[in-house]
Enzyme design. Structure first.
Site, short mmCIF file in Angstrom:
data_model
loop_
_atom_site.label_atom_id
_atom_site.label_comp_id
_atom_site.label_asym_id
_atom_site.label_seq_id
_atom_site.Cartn_x
_atom_site.Cartn_y
_atom_site.Cartn_z
N ASP A 1 -9.28 -6.22 1.89
CA ASP A 1 -7.93 -6.73 1.64
C ASP A 1 -7.77 -8.18 2.09
O ASP A 1 -6.78 -8.83 1.75
CB ASP A 1 -6.88 -5.88 2.37
N ASP B 1 0.84 -1.19 0.00
CA ASP B 1 0.00 0.00 0.00
C ASP B 1 0.88 1.24 0.00
O ASP B 1 1.97 1.24 0.57
CB ASP B 1 -0.86 0.04 1.26
N ASP C 1 -4.88 -3.32 4.87
CA ASP C 1 -5.43 -2.86 6.13
C ASP C 1 -6.95 -2.92 6.19
O ASP C 1 -7.53 -2.81 7.27
CB ASP C 1 -4.97 -1.42 6.42
#
Length: 905
Positions: A643, A332, A639
């Site tokens: 996901d 990310d 997170d």
């Protein structure tokens, strides 16, 4: 007095009565009252299963087929009057059990410490303010706030629910999420699975938001009544352990056959049956690496503790070793590569005018200064309208504490917008009094925007924020310097791209009046006025560029995934040196188009891409599977609740410990306590060190066992007496060997772990290099020991004296071999001698214990040993050092051969 909640049928009660029964209010409990209830009800946790005590662990060490054989040997020794042998074997068993029990006891305490690090947090209303508490601190009467991705911390009676869907499969067996309705009142006999006005501890919020009244904690929850425990999940043996155990079993079978053949040969030669039996037992003990499981546990436990120091918590033990194998890290951007501390730096209008925003952080200290010239009346009005939307369409909180400091909670984007509103004297509390909230569309990644509906005198005011692409279809006009003008889509997109090209995260703001007869929903927003753009910047983490550079040297490709605009993503990627000037980003739309054409199209798209923009969390799974099809070993960070599929599908899932949802954390193998990409890279390094130490320990234990087998095979082949007695073999393998193998498990890194390409995930632990080193070591140590034994006998030495020398020689061989085991590719002379004091002390202790035994009258009679002269000890050391020379020559040969092979390629 609060009635007991254990029998209360909260699903039958109206909201007001449920709140009254628990003496709660819209502001939640006071801190004082919550503390009183916590003392009365206890913590909100299920009882932790009582761990076995030390003595129980000690007794468990005797439950092993190998131990049964040794116990049988003890009984046989007692039966034939060999009291000394029986006592010695018994002492060795006690020592072995003591070491094993201490290690298990320490592992349990480490698991307890890990459990304390994994405390979940939940948002609660206390004293009228939203605070984050550990779930264990919840008490009946608390008001809990839930959102998508949260795990329900206690049994709740819902007071408010907006599009709430909850996965209760662990409790009811229902595989689909359940819709919840806070206004419903159920019949008394309604089963748990149909109580739509309640949420139960342990369930997962898959969509929506809610506010709930805690009605049951700890054992008074449905989970508590079912006595569910998550501890059983840890009973599965990691794949690495399973591979080692399979190897050990195969080795055991092969060695038992070898031992059986030796026994038959010795029986045919007239060797006493008792001696044959005891020797067979001792050889089995020496050849089977019974200390390997304990050594593996030590290696992985040490790596776990090292990782915690580097901000990585290991949830699954095998992930310690697996992370070191990854070839791709899909990371990310927000919060992992950047600080996740968004600051609104610029407000841009579509005629080229705008404001520069000074100040930073969560403190609303700063000004909005015009980009050009003086502030124009039309610009001030546009800024006020935009700031009003930023404050009203917002789910974060920003408040000033008693000490004057400002504290923000909620989404980072919303916090940055609140700071911007405050700088323009738009206080959210006062605005909400002026424009009361009537309805809300919460932000979801798939939606791409959020909206609120407010009462404004005789009209209804709509406030919308989100990605410009999402807002453009809703808008018919835009704010100009002299009033609203028709929407110019090209102009708006050009302004946005100019901001994104500078690395900004761009958010559009719009407002309008609500005249739609339909419900306030995402599909019904239209005829809005596009007010302007807010450019927010999220600074890179200082450690991120260096961490990515380390990955490049280590042969690991890093992919950046973000929901930001492609221009923003590429700007950040270039700062990180992830993308060059000519590279482009793959967008979520391109991925969707490729998916429609099939897996090959997706693979062609992801094969050479390192930057993904405007990708949804669901598309992470597409990227992960594509990379895996191309032979990559993938680690992925995440997170959010969406996901979870990608985290589970990846070879190694890494969740954010701070901002990650409970769903993401439970789907991952590792947690980052600082949400920092550099910590992932540190974890990779520790994983590679762990794998190296496993190989070092395996090599040491197997090679020394192989040497003893070679020694006995040669003695039997040349019709010589047994070179070592059974008790001497037990001493050699269960005492001196064990002390040194622990030191290898604690080896620090060699310093070049991140300068080598990743090992193949399909590589066997016993690859050709390992087999070659074991064979050469076993033959050299076993052959030299046999030569020494036979030469001494030819010189007229008595058998007991010759055995004394061979035993000392084997201990010296172990002392040398443990240092040969410290590296597969580096000379022993390039290894720092004092960077592993445990190994050095263990080696010295092994030699010292043996020398003490040679001078101890008791051990002289038990082991059949006696002191030797310093010259004799030096001569045996010289022979042992030949093993060092042999391994150095093998290393040089291997390096030369690898160089020649690389030249041919």
């Amino acid at each position: 007095m609060i009635d007991s909640d254990s029998q209360r049928q909260w699903h039958c009660l109206p909201l007001t009565e449920a709140t009254a029964r628990l003496n709660s209010s819209e502001d939640g409990l006071s801190t004082t009252e919550a503390a009183r209830r916590l003392a009365s009800y206890g913590t909100n946790a299920l009882p932790v299963p009582q761990l076995p005590g030390f003595w129980r662990l000690f007794l468990r060490q005797f439950v092993s087929p190998l131990i049964y054989v040794l116990l049988a040997a003890t009984v046989v020794s007692l039966g034939v009057g060999e009291l000394i042998d029986a006592i010695f074997i018994g002492l060795v068993l006690l020592l072995n059990a003591l070491i094993g029990a201490l290690q298990e006891y320490h592992a349990q305490r480490s698991a307890e410490a890990l459990r304390n690090l994994l405390v979940s947090q939940t948002r609660v209303l206390r004293d009228g303010e939203i605070v984050e508490l550990a779930t264990g601190q919840l008490v009946p009467g608390d008001l809990v706030l839930l959102s998508s991705g949260d795990r329900v911390p206690a049994d709740l009676r819902l007071l408010e629910a907006r599009g709430l869907e909850v996965d209760e499969s662990f409790l009811t067996g229902e595989s689909l999420p359940v819709n919840k309705d806070s206004q419903a009142i159920c019949e008394p006999d309604t089963p748990v699975a149909e109580r739509c006005n309640q949420c139960f501890a342990g369930s997962l919020v898959t969509a929506g938001r809610a506010r709930g009244l805690v009605v049951g904690t700890g054992l008074n929850t449905e989970m508590g009544r079912l006595s569910l425990s998550l501890e059983s999940a840890d009973l599965v043996r990691p794949p690495l352990f399973q591979r080692i155990e399979r190897f050990s079993k195969r080795l055991t079978v092969a060695l038992l056959i070898t031992v059986a053949l030796l026994a038959m040969i010795e029986l045919a030669r007239g060797t006493p049956v008792l001696v044959i039996f005891m020797t067979a037992v001792a050889l089995a003990v020496s050849a089977i690496p019974e200390g390997l499981p304990m050594a593996l546990t030590i290696v992985l436990s040490v790596s776990m503790r090292r990782m915690v120091k580097r901000h990585v918590i290991v949830r699954k033990l095998v992930a310690v070793e697996s992370l070191g194998s990854c070839t791709v890290i899909a990371a990310d951007k927000t919060g992992t590569l950047t600080l996740n501390q968004l600051v609104a730096r610029e407000v841009a209008f579509f005629d080229g005018r705008g404001f520069h925003v000074t100040g930073g952080g969560t403190e609303p200290i700063g000004d909005c200064l015009p980009l050009e010239g003086e502030v124009q009346p039309g610009d001030a009005e546009r800024l006020a309208r935009l700031s009003r939307v930023a404050a009203l369409c917002n789910e974060a909180e920003l408040r000033q504490l008693e000490g004057g400091q400002w504290h923000g909670s909620g989404d980072a984007v919303d916090q940055a917008l609140l700071v911007l509103a405050h700088k323009n004297h738009q206080a959210p509390g006062q605005l909400l009094d002026r424009y009361p909230l009537q309805a809300q569309i919460h932000y979801e990644p798939a939606l791409g925007f959020a909206a609120t509906l407010h009462r404004d005198d005789g009209r209804q005011l709509v406030c919308v924020k989100g990605a410009l692409e999402k807002l453009l279809p809703m808008c018919s006009h835009m704010a100009g310097a002299d009033g609203d003008i028709p929407l110019d889509r090209k102009l708006a997109l050009a302004r946005m791209q100019e901001l994104a090209g500078r690395g900004a995260r761009v958010l559009a703001m719009a407002e309008g009046s609500w005249h739609n007869r339909h419900s306030f929903a995402a599909d019904n927003l239209e005829n809005l006025c596009l007010l302007g753009l807010v450019a927010m910047f999220d600074p890179l983490r200082d450690s991120a560029p260096d961490a990515i550079a380390q990955c490049r040297v280590a042969g690991i490709n890093v992919c950046m995934l973000t929901g930001d605009h492609p221009h923003t993503a590429l700007s950040i990627a270039r700062e990180l040196d992830l993308a060059g000037k000519g590279e482009t980003a793959v967008t979520g739309m391109q991925l969707a188009d490729a998916e429609a054409r099939g897996g090959q199209a997706v693979d062609a798209l992801t094969g050479g891409t390192r930057v993904y923009a405007r990708v949804s969390p669901e598309q992470k799974l597409t990227i992960v599977r594509s990379l895996q099809r191309q032979g990559e070993f993938v680690a992925v960070t995440g997170d959010g609740v969406n996901d979870a599929p990608a985290l589970k599908a990846a070879h190694v899932g890494v969740a954010m410990g701070r901002r990650g949802t409970d769903v993401a954390k439970e789907s991952a193998d590792l947690l980052l306590t600082d949400d920092n990409f550099a910590s992932v890279v540190s974890g990779v390094e520790e994983g590679r060190i762990a794998y190296q130490n496993i190989r070092k320990t395996v090599f040491f234990l197997v090679s020394t066992g192989a040497a003893e087998i070679v020694l006995f095979l040669l003695a039997s082949a040349f019709a010589l007496p047994l070179p070592l007695t059974p008790v001497q073999l037990l001493w050699l393998n269960l005492v001196t060997n064990s002390l040194q193998s622990i030191g290898l498990a604690l080896e620090p890194g060699e310093g070049d772990e991140m300068q080598k390409p990743p090992r193949s995930p399909r590589e066997s632990l016993f690859n050709p290099s390992m087999v070659r080193r074991v064979v050469v070591s076993g033959v050299v140590m076993g052959g030299l020991s046999f030569f020494c034994f036979s030469w001494l006998l030819r010189q007229g030495w008595e058998i007991e004296t010759a055995r004394n020398s061979v035993l000392l020689l084997m201990v010296l061989f172990e002392n040398v071999q443990v240092f040969n085991s410290r590296s597969e590719s580096r000379s022993i002379f390039r290894q720092p001698l004092f960077n592993n004091p445990v190994l050095l002390l263990g080696t010295l202790a092994a030699q010292a214990i043996h020398i003490l035994a040679m001078y101890s009258p008791l051990m002289q009679s038990v082991l059949g040993v006696s002191p030797v002269s310093l010259a004799h000890w030096g001569a045996l050391l010289s022979v042992a050092l030949l093993q060092l020379a042999t391994m150095q020559l093998l290393l040089l040969f291997s390096k030369r051969r690898d160089h020649e092979n690389s030249m041919k390629e």
